[in-house]
Write a protein that holds these residues in place. Structure first.
Motif, short mmCIF file in Angstrom:
data_model
loop_
_atom_site.label_atom_id
_atom_site.label_comp_id
_atom_site.label_asym_id
_atom_site.label_seq_id
_atom_site.Cartn_x
_atom_site.Cartn_y
_atom_site.Cartn_z
N HIS A 7 -10.09 -7.10 11.09
CA HIS A 7 -9.05 -7.40 12.06
C HIS A 7 -7.82 -6.54 11.77
CE1 HIS A 7 -8.46 -10.15 8.65
NE2 HIS A 7 -7.18 -10.04 8.90
N ASP A 8 -6.90 -6.53 12.71
CA ASP A 8 -5.71 -5.69 12.65
C ASP A 8 -4.61 -6.44 11.90
OD1 ASP A 8 -3.57 -4.02 13.04
OD2 ASP A 8 -3.92 -3.71 15.17
N ASP A 9 -4.44 -6.14 10.61
CA ASP A 9 -3.41 -6.80 9.81
C ASP A 9 -2.00 -6.42 10.28
OD1 ASP A 9 -5.26 -8.09 8.09
OD2 ASP A 9 -5.49 -6.25 6.92
N TYR A 10 -1.84 -5.17 10.69
CA TYR A 10 -0.50 -4.73 11.11
C TYR A 10 -0.06 -5.45 12.38
CZ TYR A 10 3.28 -1.65 12.63
OH TYR A 10 4.49 -1.17 13.04
N ARG A 11 -0.97 -5.60 13.35
CA ARG A 11 -0.61 -6.30 14.58
C ARG A 11 -0.23 -7.75 14.30
NH1 ARG A 11 -3.66 -9.37 18.14
NH2 ARG A 11 -5.59 -8.73 17.13
N GLU A 12 -0.99 -8.41 13.40
CA GLU A 12 -0.66 -9.80 13.06
C GLU A 12 0.72 -9.90 12.41
OE1 GLU A 12 -3.80 -11.32 10.68
OE2 GLU A 12 -5.27 -11.35 12.32
N ALA A 13 1.04 -8.91 11.55
CA ALA A 13 2.35 -8.93 10.90
C ALA A 13 3.47 -8.72 11.92
CB ALA A 13 2.41 -7.85 9.82
N ARG A 59 9.51 -13.34 7.21
CA ARG A 59 8.94 -13.54 5.88
C ARG A 59 8.79 -12.20 5.17
NH1 ARG A 59 3.55 -13.66 4.19
NH2 ARG A 59 2.91 -13.46 6.38
N GLU A 60 9.29 -12.15 3.95
CA GLU A 60 9.20 -10.91 3.17
C GLU A 60 7.81 -10.80 2.56
OE1 GLU A 60 12.23 -10.62 0.30
OE2 GLU A 60 13.89 -10.65 1.75
N THR A 61 7.26 -9.63 2.67
CA THR A 61 5.94 -9.36 2.09
C THR A 61 6.06 -8.25 1.08
OG1 THR A 61 5.43 -7.83 3.89
CG2 THR A 61 4.70 -10.11 4.15
N ALA A 62 5.36 -8.43 -0.02
CA ALA A 62 5.40 -7.41 -1.07
C ALA A 62 4.63 -6.18 -0.62
CB ALA A 62 4.81 -7.97 -2.37
N ALA A 63 5.22 -5.03 -0.83
CA ALA A 63 4.54 -3.78 -0.47
C ALA A 63 3.38 -3.55 -1.41
CB ALA A 63 5.52 -2.61 -0.54
N PRO A 64 2.25 -3.07 -0.91
CA PRO A 64 1.11 -2.80 -1.78
C PRO A 64 1.45 -1.75 -2.82
CG PRO A 64 0.77 -1.81 0.38
CD PRO A 64 1.98 -2.68 0.48
N ALA A 65 0.94 -1.97 -4.01
CA ALA A 65 1.21 -1.03 -5.10
C ALA A 65 0.54 0.30 -4.82
CB ALA A 65 0.70 -1.61 -6.43
N ARG A 66 1.31 1.35 -4.95
CA ARG A 66 0.80 2.70 -4.72
C ARG A 66 0.71 3.42 -6.05
NH1 ARG A 66 -1.55 2.96 0.23
NH2 ARG A 66 -0.22 2.02 1.80
N SER A 67 -0.48 3.94 -6.35
CA SER A 67 -0.63 4.68 -7.59
C SER A 67 -0.04 6.06 -7.43
CB SER A 67 -2.12 4.80 -7.94
OG SER A 67 -2.83 5.44 -6.92
#
Length: 338
Positions: free
Chosen positions: A208-214, A229-237
């Motif tokens: 499913h489209d996570d971005y559209r839901e956000a 609602r604040e969401t933590a940004a995914p960790a980028r290596s």
């Protein structure tokens, strides 16, 4: 579903009245342009550059701009008189195997529905012929002022049509591949294979489209006057310096994720050698530790164990059979002579 085009499929001398409906729909969230100072809508007006005034839709026509900037007016009557046989007809020109179609050519998808009771029989005939032949139909049709190429195939009990780009509309991938001469080692390919095997397959219906839901949650929060609602940004290596180490870590993380999501050893046991369930978990840990080793020797070793195991099983069965015979002899009473 509302039809967007009515016509017929030309199948040799057979004509099948059909109606065309869109097979896909967009669920993306659309935005309006606004004036950031007061929130007013930004609208576009159609203005004639010669008279410098806004014109209505009834005053707007078509024109082709020549290389020197000259505009050549083209009317709907001019286009209607062009000798295009596919104006209201989907003309099938060939039947080919589906793998002959380059996915780069695929465009919009449509469902073709039988238009009326008389169309049911020839429609079903074409559908079943496509099913039995395992081929797709290549057709030409006209839509929105231009002739197009299409591919007909069967989806469930419906004939679907995919718009195709013309072959000369596909650009050659020149200059896209890396310029440097890169050599990929067998060990790196083995790790990539292990990562693909570990990730496995996925049911596309579960995606499913996570971005559209956000975005929808953000709009709902702002509408109700709440703070988003604040969401933590995914960790980028950072920059990958060791490809082998990155592949090993990826395989290890994928295995841990699958094991955690499936309840542990149940799914892991299926991934290993079904012939010896007790050694499955240890074999997978060994694969993670020694991912740089090729799979071929491991397969040969596993194959070498099978004859030995089979021989041991035969010896055990023979011993049990002999023991049964000895017991039977002892339990049989001897006859006494008179």
């Amino acid at each position: 579903m509302r039809s967007i085009w009515n016509g017929a499929i030309s199948f040799g001398l057979v004509s099948i009245p059909i109606k065309l409906v869109n097979a896909t729909e967009s669920h993306s969230v659309s935005f309006r342009q606004i004036h950031t100072e007061d929130g007013g809508r930004i609208r576009y007006r159609k203005v004639c550059e010669l008279e410098d005034r806004e014109v209505t839709s009834s005053e707007i026509g078509k024109g082709y701009e020549d290389a020197d900037g000259t505009i050549v007016p083209i009317t709907d009557e001019d286009l209607a008189q062009l000798p295009i046989p596919t104006t209201r007809t989907i003309e099938i020109v060939a039947f080919v195997p589906a793998d002959r179609i380059d996915p780069l050519q695929l465009g919009a998808a449509y469902y073709l529905g039988a238009n009326g009771v008389p169309a049911a029989k020839p429609y079903t005939l074409l559908r079943e012929a496509l099913k039995r032949s395992n081929r797709v139909a290549i057709a030409k049709y006209a839509l929105r002022g231009r002739e197009r190429l299409g591919m007909l195939r069967v989806v469930d009990d419906v004939i679907a049509m995919h718009g195709l780009l013309w072959p000369d509309e596909i650009r050659a991938p020149e200059g896209v591949a890396p310029d440097a001469n890169v050599t990929v080692r067998d060990k790196e390919l083995d790790l990539a294979d292990a990562l693909m095997d570990t990730l496995g397959e996925v049911d596309l219906d579960d995606l499913h489209d996570d971005y559209r839901e956000a975005v929808e949650e953000l709009i709902a929060a702002k509408t109700s006057g709440e703070e988003p609602r604040e969401t933590a940004a995914p960790a980028r290596s950072g920059k990958v310096l060791d490809l082998m180490a990155a592949l090993e870590s990826s395989v290890r993380a994928a295995q841990e994720s699958r094991a955690g999501g499936s309840g542990g050893a149940g799914e892991a046991g299926e991934a290993g050698d079904a012939g010896d369930a007790g050694e499955t978990e240890e074999a997978e840990h060994a694969e993670v530790r020694d991912l740089r080793k090729k799979k071929t020797p491991a397969k040969k070793a596993a194959g070498a164990k099978k004859p030995a195991a089979a021989g041991a099983a035969k010896k055990t069965a023979a011993k049990k059979q002999a023991a049964k015979k000895t017991t039977a002899k002892k339990s049989t009473p001897r006859r006494r002579s008179a």
